[in-house]
Write an enzyme that holds these catalytic residues in place. Structure first.
Site, short mmCIF file in Angstrom:
data_model
loop_
_atom_site.label_atom_id
_atom_site.label_comp_id
_atom_site.label_asym_id
_atom_site.label_seq_id
_atom_site.Cartn_x
_atom_site.Cartn_y
_atom_site.Cartn_z
N TYR A 15 0.82 -1.21 0.00
CA TYR A 15 0.00 0.00 0.00
C TYR A 15 0.86 1.27 0.00
O TYR A 15 0.36 2.36 -0.20
CB TYR A 15 -0.95 0.02 1.20
CG TYR A 15 -2.02 -1.04 1.15
CD1 TYR A 15 -2.39 -1.63 -0.05
CD2 TYR A 15 -2.68 -1.45 2.30
CE1 TYR A 15 -3.37 -2.61 -0.10
CE2 TYR A 15 -3.67 -2.43 2.26
CZ TYR A 15 -4.01 -3.01 1.06
OH TYR A 15 -4.97 -3.97 1.01
N ASP A 54 -2.44 -17.97 1.49
CA ASP A 54 -3.65 -18.54 0.88
C ASP A 54 -4.11 -19.78 1.65
O ASP A 54 -5.31 -19.96 1.91
CB ASP A 54 -3.44 -18.84 -0.61
CG ASP A 54 -2.18 -19.64 -0.88
OD1 ASP A 54 -1.29 -19.71 0.01
OD2 ASP A 54 -2.06 -20.22 -1.99
#
Ligand code: NAD
Length: 369
Positions: free
Chosen positions: A142, A225
């Site tokens: 970010y 994941d």
């Protein structure tokens, strides 16, 4: 010992309403447990803009830097939608997080037994769940450079960069290990070391911090994941999860939904230890200012009350008293009291914000009888 200081920033919308209930809890601790705070209150967000033309004054920022802990309600509302970006209420909160350098965002996912049927997962998967996700908050994809949308040949390309320094990983890993020592003493670190170099470095640094300074804490590593899958399959296998900004954003939102209502979710953002050893800290409910119900006495104050419980545990070393607050909340819910957001499959007794706060106080008092 000096009285610990607490800066309260109620903010906008339901912020002041839920904070009024936290004030009752704070007063209760002063009256019944000999636990007093030097409490001051100030404006943030739209309320600060209305009074001073800025969502956070320099004076309030300085007070936040000096406080042992800051407790914030919520900011924002439709009234401020047309303001310039730099003046929007949310900028006040972002400035607090940035200037206090709050790099570790703690998002607990705790499922109170009475609300287990609110989760989209089966009761036995979530009942009794109590985990915390530590999300790195000030670096990663970010913030990494280069970023932007450029033109290459005859098409545009969107670019963001995942970038972590060793020291950024080191400090958030320490926050996670310190936290684990106050809880179940177990940390699972999540990244994608199989496909990302930043993940390889993340894994190495977390392991090194562990081996050098936190060998007493159980550490495991998981690809993010697979971690998402495990969070849905059997979340109770975790205690503390530490992960980067992007994965933490997604994993903490997914984990939050394990527990039911937005009105129940507290959070903390911690920075470096101050000279007194306490981390810089901002505690706030996950929810926003809920303009659709503001001013109607409908807000659930529990997320904000549980945020104060986190302050007791992580800023003021009062883990037993934090548990007392959490147990009081559990009792109130088990007794069937429900604000509007909690009215679900089991019916329950409808209460307003004020009544919910009073019920928590009653349960606290009963806990000392
Ligand atoms: P929101 O969290 O304010 O509300 C979402 C929904 O949840 C609404 O229906 C609301 O009534 C309900 N809700 C939220 N908290 C509740 C509570 N304690 N009790 C009962 N019901 C509750 O999110 P939103 O509607 O997307 O945003 C509203 C405003 O809040 C916007 O201006 C947004 O920018 C701001 N916001 C601020 C923060 C913050 O201060 N940290 C976080 C998110 C959103």
């Amino acid at each position: 010992m000096t009285t610990p200081s607490l800066l309260i920033l109620p903010g906008d919308g339901i912020g002041p309403e839920v904070m009024a209930e936290v004030r009752k809890v704070i007063a209760w601790f002063g009256d019944h447990r000999g636990l007093s705070f030097d409490v001051s209150e100030d404006l943030v967000g739209g309320a600060a803009y209305d009074a001073h033309g800025t969502p956070l004054t320099d004076e309030t920022m300085a007070k936040a830097q000096d406080a042992d802990a800051v407790l914030l309600g919520a900011v924002g509302g439709p009234k401020y939608d047309d303001l310039d970006f730099s003046l929007k209420p949310e900028r006040g909160l972002l400035r607090l997080r940035k200037e206090m350098d709050l790099y570790a965002n703690l998002r607990p996912a705790q499922c109170f037994d009475a609300l287990a049927d609110f989760s989209s997962l089966k009761r036995d998967v979530v009942a009794g769940l109590d985990i915390v996700i530590v999300r790195e908050l000030t670096s990663g994809i970010y913030f990494g450079e280069p970023r932007g949308i450029i033109t290459e040949g005859n098409e545009r390309v969107g670019i963001n960069t995942q970038r972590y320094t060793e020291s950024e990983i080191d400090r958030v890993a320490r926050s996670a290990f310190e936290l684990a020592r106050r809880r179940g003493n177990k940390v699972c670190s999540m990244e994608k070391a199989n496909v990302m170099e930043s993940g390889v470095l993340w894994r190495e640094v977390v392991q090194k911090v562990h081996d050098e300074d936190y060998a007493d804490v159980e550490l495991s590593h998981m690809y993010a994941d697979a971690g998402a899958m495990q969070l849905c399959r059997w979340p109770k296998q975790f205690d503390v999860i530490v992960t980067d900004n992007l994965f933490g954003d997604m994993l903490s939102d997914a984990a939050a939904m394990l527990t039911g209502s937005l009105g129940m979710l507290p959070s903390a953002s911690l920075g470096a230890p101050m000279s007194n050893g306490r981390p810089k800290a901002l505690y706030e409910p996950v929810h926003g200012s809920a303009p659709d119900i503001a001013g109607q006495g409908k807000a659930n104050p529990i997320a904000c009350i549980l945020s104060f419980a986190m302050a007791l545990r992580y800023s003021f070393d009062q883990g037993d008293e934090a548990t007392r607050v959490e147990t009081a909340v559990e009792t109130v819910l088990a007794n069937g009291l429900r604000t509007g957001d909690l009215m679900g499959p089991d019916g329950g007794t409808p209460v307003n914000t004020d009544q919910m706060g009073d019920a928590v106080i009653e349960a606290l008092t009963a806990s000392t009888a």
